[in-house]
Design a protein around this motif. Structure first.
Motif, PDB file in Angstrom:
ATOM      1  N   ARG A  95       0.812  -1.217   0.000  1.00  0.00           N
ATOM      2  CA  ARG A  95       0.000   0.000   0.000  1.00  0.00           C
ATOM      3  C   ARG A  95       0.847   1.270   0.000  1.00  0.00           C
ATOM      4  O   ARG A  95       0.319   2.359  -0.214  1.00  0.00           O
ATOM      5  CB  ARG A  95      -0.932  -0.007   1.211  1.00  0.00           C
ATOM      6  CG  ARG A  95      -1.982  -1.112   1.127  1.00  0.00           C
ATOM      7  CD  ARG A  95      -2.849  -1.173   2.390  1.00  0.00           C
ATOM      8  NE  ARG A  95      -3.859  -2.212   2.268  1.00  0.00           N
ATOM      9  CZ  ARG A  95      -3.648  -3.498   2.519  1.00  0.00           C
ATOM     10  NH1 ARG A  95      -2.448  -3.903   2.909  1.00  0.00           N
ATOM     11  NH2 ARG A  95      -4.618  -4.401   2.389  1.00  0.00           N
ATOM     12  N   ALA A  96       2.142   1.123   0.225  1.00  0.00           N
ATOM     13  CA  ALA A  96       3.003   2.306   0.326  1.00  0.00           C
ATOM     14  C   ALA A  96       3.616   2.709  -1.008  1.00  0.00           C
ATOM     15  O   ALA A  96       4.007   3.866  -1.181  1.00  0.00           O
ATOM     16  CB  ALA A  96       4.115   2.054   1.332  1.00  0.00           C
ATOM     17  N   CYS A  97       3.721   1.768  -1.953  1.00  0.00           N
ATOM     18  CA  CYS A  97       4.482   2.015  -3.177  1.00  0.00           C
ATOM     19  C   CYS A  97       3.628   1.869  -4.428  1.00  0.00           C
ATOM     20  O   CYS A  97       2.704   1.037  -4.486  1.00  0.00           O
ATOM     21  CB  CYS A  97       5.652   1.040  -3.282  1.00  0.00           C
ATOM     22  SG  CYS A  97       6.822   1.147  -1.914  1.00  0.00           S
ATOM     23  N   GLY A  98       4.020   2.651  -5.444  1.00  0.00           N
ATOM     24  CA  GLY A  98       3.501   2.436  -6.790  1.00  0.00           C
ATOM     25  C   GLY A  98       4.310   1.315  -7.430  1.00  0.00           C
ATOM     26  O   GLY A  98       4.428   0.227  -6.867  1.00  0.00           O
TER      27      GLY A  98
ATOM     28  N   GLY B 202      -3.100  -6.161  -2.879  1.00  0.00           N
ATOM     29  CA  GLY B 202      -3.702  -5.625  -4.088  1.00  0.00           C
ATOM     30  C   GLY B 202      -2.740  -4.999  -5.075  1.00  0.00           C
ATOM     31  O   GLY B 202      -3.162  -4.383  -6.052  1.00  0.00           O
ATOM     32  N   HIS B 203      -1.430  -5.177  -4.874  1.00  0.00           N
ATOM     33  CA  HIS B 203      -0.421  -4.627  -5.777  1.00  0.00           C
ATOM     34  C   HIS B 203      -0.209  -5.585  -6.942  1.00  0.00           C
ATOM     35  O   HIS B 203      -0.361  -6.797  -6.795  1.00  0.00           O
ATOM     36  CB  HIS B 203       0.882  -4.423  -5.008  1.00  0.00           C
ATOM     37  CG  HIS B 203       1.880  -3.538  -5.675  1.00  0.00           C
ATOM     38  ND1 HIS B 203       2.641  -3.941  -6.753  1.00  0.00           N
ATOM     39  CD2 HIS B 203       2.254  -2.259  -5.395  1.00  0.00           C
ATOM     40  CE1 HIS B 203       3.445  -2.955  -7.109  1.00  0.00           C
ATOM     41  NE2 HIS B 203       3.226  -1.917  -6.307  1.00  0.00           N
TER      42      HIS B 203
ATOM     43  N   VAL C 264       1.196   9.220 -10.087  1.00  0.00           N
ATOM     44  CA  VAL C 264       0.378   9.494  -8.904  1.00  0.00           C
ATOM     45  C   VAL C 264       1.023   8.927  -7.630  1.00  0.00           C
ATOM     46  O   VAL C 264       1.135   9.620  -6.618  1.00  0.00           O
ATOM     47  CB  VAL C 264      -1.046   8.902  -9.076  1.00  0.00           C
ATOM     48  CG1 VAL C 264      -1.870   9.125  -7.797  1.00  0.00           C
ATOM     49  CG2 VAL C 264      -1.722   9.515 -10.286  1.00  0.00           C
ATOM     50  N   LYS C 265       1.477   7.676  -7.692  1.00  0.00           N
ATOM     51  CA  LYS C 265       1.980   7.009  -6.494  1.00  0.00           C
ATOM     52  C   LYS C 265       3.479   6.771  -6.608  1.00  0.00           C
ATOM     53  O   LYS C 265       3.948   6.233  -7.615  1.00  0.00           O
ATOM     54  CB  LYS C 265       1.244   5.679  -6.295  1.00  0.00           C
ATOM     55  CG  LYS C 265       1.339   5.143  -4.881  1.00  0.00           C
ATOM     56  CD  LYS C 265       0.348   3.990  -4.679  1.00  0.00           C
ATOM     57  CE  LYS C 265       0.318   3.561  -3.231  1.00  0.00           C
ATOM     58  NZ  LYS C 265      -0.642   2.457  -3.005  1.00  0.00           N
ATOM     59  N   ARG C 266       4.235   7.143  -5.587  1.00  0.00           N
ATOM     60  CA  ARG C 266       5.690   7.018  -5.610  1.00  0.00           C
ATOM     61  C   ARG C 266       6.111   5.559  -5.709  1.00  0.00           C
ATOM     62  O   ARG C 266       5.588   4.680  -5.028  1.00  0.00           O
ATOM     63  CB  ARG C 266       6.285   7.626  -4.343  1.00  0.00           C
ATOM     64  CG  ARG C 266       6.036   9.112  -4.199  1.00  0.00           C
ATOM     65  CD  ARG C 266       6.500   9.633  -2.859  1.00  0.00           C
ATOM     66  NE  ARG C 266       7.945   9.566  -2.720  1.00  0.00           N
ATOM     67  CZ  ARG C 266       8.594   9.961  -1.622  1.00  0.00           C
ATOM     68  NH1 ARG C 266       7.924  10.432  -0.582  1.00  0.00           N
ATOM     69  NH2 ARG C 266       9.910   9.888  -1.571  1.00  0.00           N
ATOM     70  N   GLY C 267       7.068   5.298  -6.587  1.00  0.00           N
ATOM     71  CA  GLY C 267       7.578   3.951  -6.754  1.00  0.00           C
ATOM     72  C   GLY C 267       8.683   3.635  -5.764  1.00  0.00           C
ATOM     73  O   GLY C 267       9.200   4.515  -5.073  1.00  0.00           O
TER      74      GLY C 267
ATOM     75  N   ALA D 207      11.271  11.285  -6.446  1.00  0.00           N
ATOM     76  CA  ALA D 207      10.108  10.703  -5.776  1.00  0.00           C
ATOM     77  C   ALA D 207      10.294   9.229  -5.444  1.00  0.00           C
ATOM     78  O   ALA D 207       9.526   8.666  -4.660  1.00  0.00           O
ATOM     79  CB  ALA D 207       8.864  10.875  -6.651  1.00  0.00           C
ATOM     80  N   VAL D 208      11.285   8.576  -6.040  1.00  0.00           N
ATOM     81  CA  VAL D 208      11.460   7.135  -5.834  1.00  0.00           C
ATOM     82  C   VAL D 208      12.032   6.852  -4.454  1.00  0.00           C
ATOM     83  O   VAL D 208      13.011   7.466  -4.021  1.00  0.00           O
ATOM     84  CB  VAL D 208      12.385   6.542  -6.924  1.00  0.00           C
ATOM     85  CG1 VAL D 208      12.690   5.076  -6.630  1.00  0.00           C
ATOM     86  CG2 VAL D 208      11.722   6.670  -8.295  1.00  0.00           C
ATOM     87  N   ARG D 209      11.416   5.906  -3.755  1.00  0.00           N
ATOM     88  CA  ARG D 209      11.895   5.490  -2.441  1.00  0.00           C
ATOM     89  C   ARG D 209      12.669   4.175  -2.574  1.00  0.00           C
ATOM     90  O   ARG D 209      12.659   3.532  -3.622  1.00  0.00           O
ATOM     91  CB  ARG D 209      10.721   5.273  -1.486  1.00  0.00           C
ATOM     92  CG  ARG D 209       9.728   6.408  -1.409  1.00  0.00           C
ATOM     93  CD  ARG D 209       8.646   6.084  -0.392  1.00  0.00           C
ATOM     94  NE  ARG D 209       7.486   6.930  -0.556  1.00  0.00           N
ATOM     95  CZ  ARG D 209       6.449   6.936   0.279  1.00  0.00           C
ATOM     96  NH1 ARG D 209       6.454   6.120   1.328  1.00  0.00           N
ATOM     97  NH2 ARG D 209       5.415   7.726   0.075  1.00  0.00           N
ATOM     98  N   THR D 210      13.287   3.769  -1.477  1.00  0.00           N
ATOM     99  CA  THR D 210      13.975   2.479  -1.451  1.00  0.00           C
ATOM    100  C   THR D 210      13.379   1.615  -0.341  1.00  0.00           C
ATOM    101  O   THR D 210      12.781   2.111   0.614  1.00  0.00           O
ATOM    102  CB  THR D 210      15.487   2.639  -1.219  1.00  0.00           C
ATOM    103  OG1 THR D 210      15.705   3.417  -0.046  1.00  0.00           O
ATOM    104  CG2 THR D 210      16.150   3.300  -2.410  1.00  0.00           C
ATOM    105  N   ALA D 211      13.574   0.317  -0.490  1.00  0.00           N
ATOM    106  CA  ALA D 211      13.108  -0.644   0.513  1.00  0.00           C
ATOM    107  C   ALA D 211      14.003  -1.868   0.431  1.00  0.00           C
ATOM    108  O   ALA D 211      14.527  -2.205  -0.633  1.00  0.00           O
ATOM    109  CB  ALA D 211      11.654  -1.031   0.255  1.00  0.00           C
ATOM    110  N   SER D 212      14.200  -2.528   1.563  1.00  0.00           N
ATOM    111  CA  SER D 212      15.027  -3.725   1.552  1.00  0.00           C
ATOM    112  C   SER D 212      14.745  -4.539   2.806  1.00  0.00           C
ATOM    113  O   SER D 212      13.780  -4.277   3.531  1.00  0.00           O
ATOM    114  CB  SER D 212      16.512  -3.353   1.462  1.00  0.00           C
ATOM    115  OG  SER D 212      17.289  -4.474   1.081  1.00  0.00           O
ATOM    116  N   VAL D 213      15.592  -5.536   3.044  1.00  0.00           N
ATOM    117  CA  VAL D 213      15.417  -6.404   4.202  1.00  0.00           C
ATOM    118  C   VAL D 213      16.679  -6.338   5.058  1.00  0.00           C
ATOM    119  O   VAL D 213      17.764  -6.026   4.575  1.00  0.00           O
ATOM    120  CB  VAL D 213      15.150  -7.862   3.767  1.00  0.00           C
ATOM    121  CG1 VAL D 213      13.838  -7.965   3.008  1.00  0.00           C
ATOM    122  CG2 VAL D 213      16.298  -8.413   2.919  1.00  0.00           C
TER     123      VAL D 213
END
Length: 417
Positions: free
Chosen positions: A164-167, A194-195, A226-229, A255-261
């Motif tokens: 729900r946080a990312c495009g 729902g992604h 619309v939604k940040r990737g 606008a692009v964010r990062t994510a990881s583990v």
């Protein structure tokens, strides 16, 4: 911890020519008399790919702490360490050494070569307690007792966190057997929210730069006005190398964010790259355990301060170090439960298989490895702990993005592996 009494152990010997292939009687490894209880911890060190030197270093510090308090049931804990060199030959050699030296367990270890090390351990009947969880084999062998959900739970959880946080989501992951399941698991989590799923990019695990991969990932993640990737680098030790390339091109995609583990991103990496002004600010991170600043880690930190002797390989924020601590907590609980009975590999396995419930001070849910405690995830029949934590880098610190654990069992079961 109770550390009184004396455990009586019958001396049982392995075949002297194990290396020549004469075979081993399953489950008879153990220490004799009142001598030390021998276990092994291994991890790769000084290689071109992922390294985990803090894990064997943490094992040594743990043993110094335990032995300073009188040992376990009055017996010394003896630690063998081994470098698997990130190759199949090294992993097998470490396992054969554990059998040859009568180790009653391999504890809190890391290796990407599960098939190579598990076969010798299974031949000797030696349990593998608290592996890092980087290979599927750790979640299928009946002699494996994982304490976390491995990479599978992290990627499934990250998908849930990002749904729900990312495009658009671009995953950059190793072109390896261990990396092949990452997109399936991430997408299972994304689709649960729902992604549509992530774009999959393969990269060499030991590359020295990732400029082309970074530009491609940024383009893919910037497709929604619309939604940040989000870009998800899951490259282990090479994540920082990827981010060096990523930050140079990110100015064109603000606008692009990062994510990881965790394991790819931890607090020491955030600090080393500029903290709140660095490229990880705002990064979503999924972990197995509470954040490093949580008070539940205070005992481990105290042991490190007092018994690691300034060993800079041990970082309390490293999930490998944390896994080793938890794995040795399990081992100590089992041996204490045995009391005056024989401390053998088979006795340890029997105690775990017969429903012993181990608590870890809230660092994990209570752990038990009975058949009925295993989750029904395809490919992971030994997985008992499908819970993860959601974190985010805020003002240069990894903090909880959501309180408590998040159970990703359904996402793992639904993953199309």
């Amino acid at each position: 911890m109770k550390r009184t009494g004396t455990a009586r152990v019958v001396a049982l010997a392995l075949c002297a020519s194990l290396a020549a292939g004469c075979g081993v009687v399953s489950g008879v490894t153990g220490d004799s008399g009142d001598g030390p209880i021998t276990v092994m911890t291994w991890a790769p060190e000084k290689t071109a790919a992922t390294n985990k030197p803090g894990m064997p270093a943490m094992a040594k510090a743990y043993a110094r702490w335990i032995n300073a308090g009188g040992g376990i049931n009055g017996r010394e804990l003896r630690i063998l360490t081994c470098n698997d060199h990130n190759d199949t030959v090294g992993a097998a050699r470490c396992a054969r050494r554990a059998a040859k030296e009568d180790a009653v367990a391999v504890v809190g270890s890391y290796s990407q070569h599960g098939r190579s090390f598990l076969a010798p351990l299974e031949s000797a009947g030696i349990p593998y307690i608290g592996g890092y969880g980087v290979t599927d084999d750790e979640f299928s062998s009946t002699l494996s007792y994982p304490v976390n959900g491995g990479q599978a739970a992290l990627m499934a959880g990250l998908g849930e966190q990002l749904a729900r946080a990312c495009g658009p989501v671009a995953l950059v992951r190793p072109d390896s057997i261990a990396g092949d399941q990452l997109p399936l698991l991430l997408n299972s989590g994304l689709r649960s929210g729902g992604h549509r799923g992530a774009e999959d990019q393969l990269a060499a695990e030991d590359a020295t730069e990732y400029a082309d991969h970074a530009r491609q990932a940024l383009r893919r993640a910037s497709g929604d006005p619309v939604k940040r990737g989000c870009v998800v680098p899951a490259l282990g030790d090479r994540t920082s190398t990827f981010m060096d390339s990523f930050r140079r091109d990110r100015k064109d995609y603000p606008a692009v964010r990062t994510a990881s583990v965790l394991g790819s991103v931890d607090q020491s990496l955030v600090d080393a790259t500029g903290g709140r002004s660095g490229p990880y600010e705002g990064t979503y991170v999924t972990g197995w355990y509470p954040v490093e600043t949580d008070k539940r880690w205070d005992r481990m930190k105290k042991v490190i301060r007092e018994h690691a002797f300034d060993d800079n390989r041990i970082d309390p924020a490293d999930p490998g170090v944390q896994t080793t601590w938890i794995a040795y907590t399990v081992l100590t609980s089992v041996i204490e439960r045995l009391g005056d009975r024989e401390v053998t590999a088979q006795a340890i396995r029997n105690t775990l298989d017969n429903g012993m419930r181990v608590t870890t001070g809230g660092l994990t849910p209570p752990l038990t490895w009975r058949f009925e405690d295993l989750i029904a995830a395809a490919g992971f029949p030994r997985l008992i702990n499908p819970e993860v934590t959601f974190q985010v880098v805020h003002k240069g610190r990894l903090v909880a993005a959501r309180q408590g654990f998040v159970n990703v069992e359904k996402t793992l079961v639904d993953a199309e592996l």
